[in-house]
Design a protein around this motif. Sequence first.
Motif, PDB file in Angstrom:
ATOM      1  N   LYS A   1       0.826  -1.207   0.000  1.00  0.00           N
ATOM      2  CA  LYS A   1       0.000   0.000   0.000  1.00  0.00           C
ATOM      3  C   LYS A   1       0.859   1.254   0.000  1.00  0.00           C
ATOM      4  O   LYS A   1       0.521   2.245  -0.653  1.00  0.00           O
ATOM      5  CB  LYS A   1      -0.943  -0.023   1.209  1.00  0.00           C
ATOM      6  CG  LYS A   1      -2.012  -1.102   1.094  1.00  0.00           C
ATOM      7  CD  LYS A   1      -2.893  -1.185   2.325  1.00  0.00           C
ATOM      8  CE  LYS A   1      -3.951  -2.281   2.137  1.00  0.00           C
ATOM      9  NZ  LYS A   1      -4.792  -2.473   3.317  1.00  0.00           N
ATOM     10  N   ALA A   2       1.983   1.219   0.728  1.00  0.00           N
ATOM     11  CA  ALA A   2       2.888   2.373   0.741  1.00  0.00           C
ATOM     12  C   ALA A   2       3.497   2.602  -0.636  1.00  0.00           C
ATOM     13  O   ALA A   2       3.659   3.753  -1.081  1.00  0.00           O
ATOM     14  CB  ALA A   2       3.976   2.169   1.785  1.00  0.00           C
ATOM     15  N   GLN A   3       3.824   1.523  -1.342  1.00  0.00           N
ATOM     16  CA  GLN A   3       4.403   1.643  -2.687  1.00  0.00           C
ATOM     17  C   GLN A   3       3.395   2.237  -3.668  1.00  0.00           C
ATOM     18  O   GLN A   3       3.778   2.894  -4.636  1.00  0.00           O
ATOM     19  CB  GLN A   3       4.856   0.264  -3.165  1.00  0.00           C
ATOM     20  CG  GLN A   3       6.078  -0.270  -2.432  1.00  0.00           C
ATOM     21  CD  GLN A   3       6.385  -1.716  -2.760  1.00  0.00           C
ATOM     22  OE1 GLN A   3       5.698  -2.344  -3.576  1.00  0.00           O
ATOM     23  NE2 GLN A   3       7.415  -2.269  -2.131  1.00  0.00           N
ATOM     24  N   GLU A   4       2.109   2.018  -3.406  1.00  0.00           N
ATOM     25  CA  GLU A   4       1.060   2.584  -4.258  1.00  0.00           C
ATOM     26  C   GLU A   4       0.687   4.006  -3.848  1.00  0.00           C
ATOM     27  O   GLU A   4      -0.211   4.618  -4.426  1.00  0.00           O
ATOM     28  CB  GLU A   4      -0.188   1.689  -4.190  1.00  0.00           C
ATOM     29  CG  GLU A   4       0.034   0.299  -4.776  1.00  0.00           C
ATOM     30  CD  GLU A   4      -1.157  -0.618  -4.532  1.00  0.00           C
ATOM     31  OE1 GLU A   4      -2.095  -0.167  -3.815  1.00  0.00           O
ATOM     32  OE2 GLU A   4      -1.155  -1.744  -5.039  1.00  0.00           O
ATOM     33  N   GLY A   5       1.369   4.526  -2.839  1.00  0.00           N
ATOM     34  CA  GLY A   5       1.095   5.881  -2.375  1.00  0.00           C
ATOM     35  C   GLY A   5       0.045   5.968  -1.295  1.00  0.00           C
ATOM     36  O   GLY A   5      -0.376   7.064  -0.923  1.00  0.00           O
ATOM     37  N   ASN A   6      -0.393   4.826  -0.777  1.00  0.00           N
ATOM     38  CA  ASN A   6      -1.408   4.800   0.279  1.00  0.00           C
ATOM     39  C   ASN A   6      -0.771   4.360   1.594  1.00  0.00           C
ATOM     40  O   ASN A   6      -0.900   3.202   2.008  1.00  0.00           O
ATOM     41  CB  ASN A   6      -2.549   3.858  -0.109  1.00  0.00           C
ATOM     42  CG  ASN A   6      -3.232   4.262  -1.395  1.00  0.00           C
ATOM     43  OD1 ASN A   6      -3.510   5.437  -1.618  1.00  0.00           O
ATOM     44  ND2 ASN A   6      -3.501   3.294  -2.255  1.00  0.00           N
ATOM     45  N   VAL A   7      -0.065   5.276   2.228  1.00  0.00           N
ATOM     46  CA  VAL A   7       0.603   4.950   3.485  1.00  0.00           C
ATOM     47  C   VAL A   7      -0.451   4.665   4.542  1.00  0.00           C
ATOM     48  O   VAL A   7      -1.444   5.390   4.675  1.00  0.00           O
ATOM     49  CB  VAL A   7       1.519   6.102   3.935  1.00  0.00           C
ATOM     50  CG1 VAL A   7       2.193   5.768   5.263  1.00  0.00           C
ATOM     51  CG2 VAL A   7       2.568   6.387   2.860  1.00  0.00           C
ATOM     52  N   CYS A   8      -0.243   3.608   5.306  1.00  0.00           N
ATOM     53  CA  CYS A   8      -1.220   3.200   6.315  1.00  0.00           C
ATOM     54  C   CYS A   8      -1.090   4.053   7.573  1.00  0.00           C
ATOM     55  O   CYS A   8       0.018   4.400   7.990  1.00  0.00           O
ATOM     56  CB  CYS A   8      -1.014   1.732   6.673  1.00  0.00           C
ATOM     57  SG  CYS A   8      -1.369   0.606   5.301  1.00  0.00           S
TER      58      CYS A   8
END
Length: 393
Positions: A349-356
Motif C-alpha cells: 500500500k505504501a508503494q502505491e502511495g497509500n501509506v497506512c
Amino acid sequence: MRGKAFSGKAAFVLCIASFLAGSLFTSCTYYWAHHDHALSLSQTDQSTFLITRPRDCDHKRKLVERKSEDVMDEVTKTHHAIQSLDRTISTLEMELAAARTRHNGRPDSLTYNYSTTSSTTKKAFVVIGINTAFSSRKRRDSLRETWMPRGENLKKLEKEKGIVIRFVIGYSATRGGALDRAIEAEEAEHRDFLRLNHVEGYHQLSTKTRLYFSTAVSLWDAFFYVKVDDDVHLNVATLLTTLAKHRFKPRIYIGCMKSGPVLSQKSAKYHEPEHWKFGEEGNKYFRHATGQIYAISKDLASYISINLPILHRYANEDVSLGSWFIGLEVEHVDDRSMCCGTPPDCQWKAQEGNVCAASFDWQCSGICNSVERMKMVHNSCGEGNGAVWSVDI
C-alpha cells in the motif's frame, strides 16, 4: 267614463296577459342581443366567450392548489429550521456541560497526573492514548524505540503541533504496591503516562475506556481523542492527515467499522454475557470500530464525560463504545487505512502511495510478537521519523 262598465275580472286577466307578453318580449330581446354579439366575434373570441367561466373556475382552482403547495413548502422550511436550531442548541448545551466539567473536575472518577495537570485546559489538535497494562513494559519500550517520540521531542510535539501522546494506565488492586511503584519509576524516567483512577483488569476495559475519554477531555481541549493499543504500529503524520479532513465535523467516529457475531458460548474468547440483548442466537453486533484503534471528536468525548455513570458496559470495549453512539446523530467513518496488515500488506500500500495510518495482525488483535517485530514493521511500513514534523494540520 260614460261607456259600459269594465269588470274587475277582465282587468285582472288583461294585467296577466300584459305581464306575460312583456316577459316574452324581454327574453327574446336579451337572447338576440347576445346572439348577435357572439356572431360578431371571431372564432377565437367566441371560444373565449363560451369558456370564460370554466377557465375562471380552473384558474381559481389552480391558485388554491398553488397556495397549498406554497404553504407546504413553508412548513417544510420551518421544520428544517427547527431541526437545525435543535442541533445548534444541543451542541451549545454539550459545550457548556463540557466546560463545566473541565472547570469543576471529576474528583470521583479522575486522578490527575502531576506531569499533565494544569489550572486550565490545554489546547491540542489530538490526544492519543495508548492503552497499556502493568505487564507491558517491553511493549511500551518497543513503541518508544519506533513511532513514538521520547523525552524533549514528546514535549516539543505537544507544544508545536498540538499532538499529545500518553500511555494510559490505572492502578493495581493493591494501590501503592510493587506494580504501581514500577509505573511511577517508569513515569519519572519518560514522563509519558496518564494515570486513571481505575483498577486494571482485562474485563474492565470498557470502564477504562470511559475514564480515559473523560480524563482526556477534562485535561486537553482537542479536536480529536484517539485510543490505540500498545501492540499496534502507528504512523502519526498519516493519522493526523486523516483526522484533519474531518476537523470541523462535530460528532464523528472514525475507525475500521465491523459487525462481528455475538458469541453466546461461555468458552469463546470474546463471550458476550448479555448476548440475549442482541436478538436470536447467530445475530451480529451493530456497526462499531475495531478496538485496536479509533478516534472520536471532542463532542463525543464530552458526551462520554457528561454521561459517564449511565453508559452501559458490555464485555467487549469496542462494542461498548459503539453502543454509546448508536442512538445519537453521529457520523461513522469507515477508514481502512487504520487497519492495514503487517508486511507485506502495508508495504504494498505504501508503494502505491497509500501509506497506512495503523498496522496490525487480525489473528492476534495486534502485531503478533509485537516486542520482537515492531521495529521490523516500522522499518518496512513507517512513514519516516521526520514526517510528523512536516505535516500541516
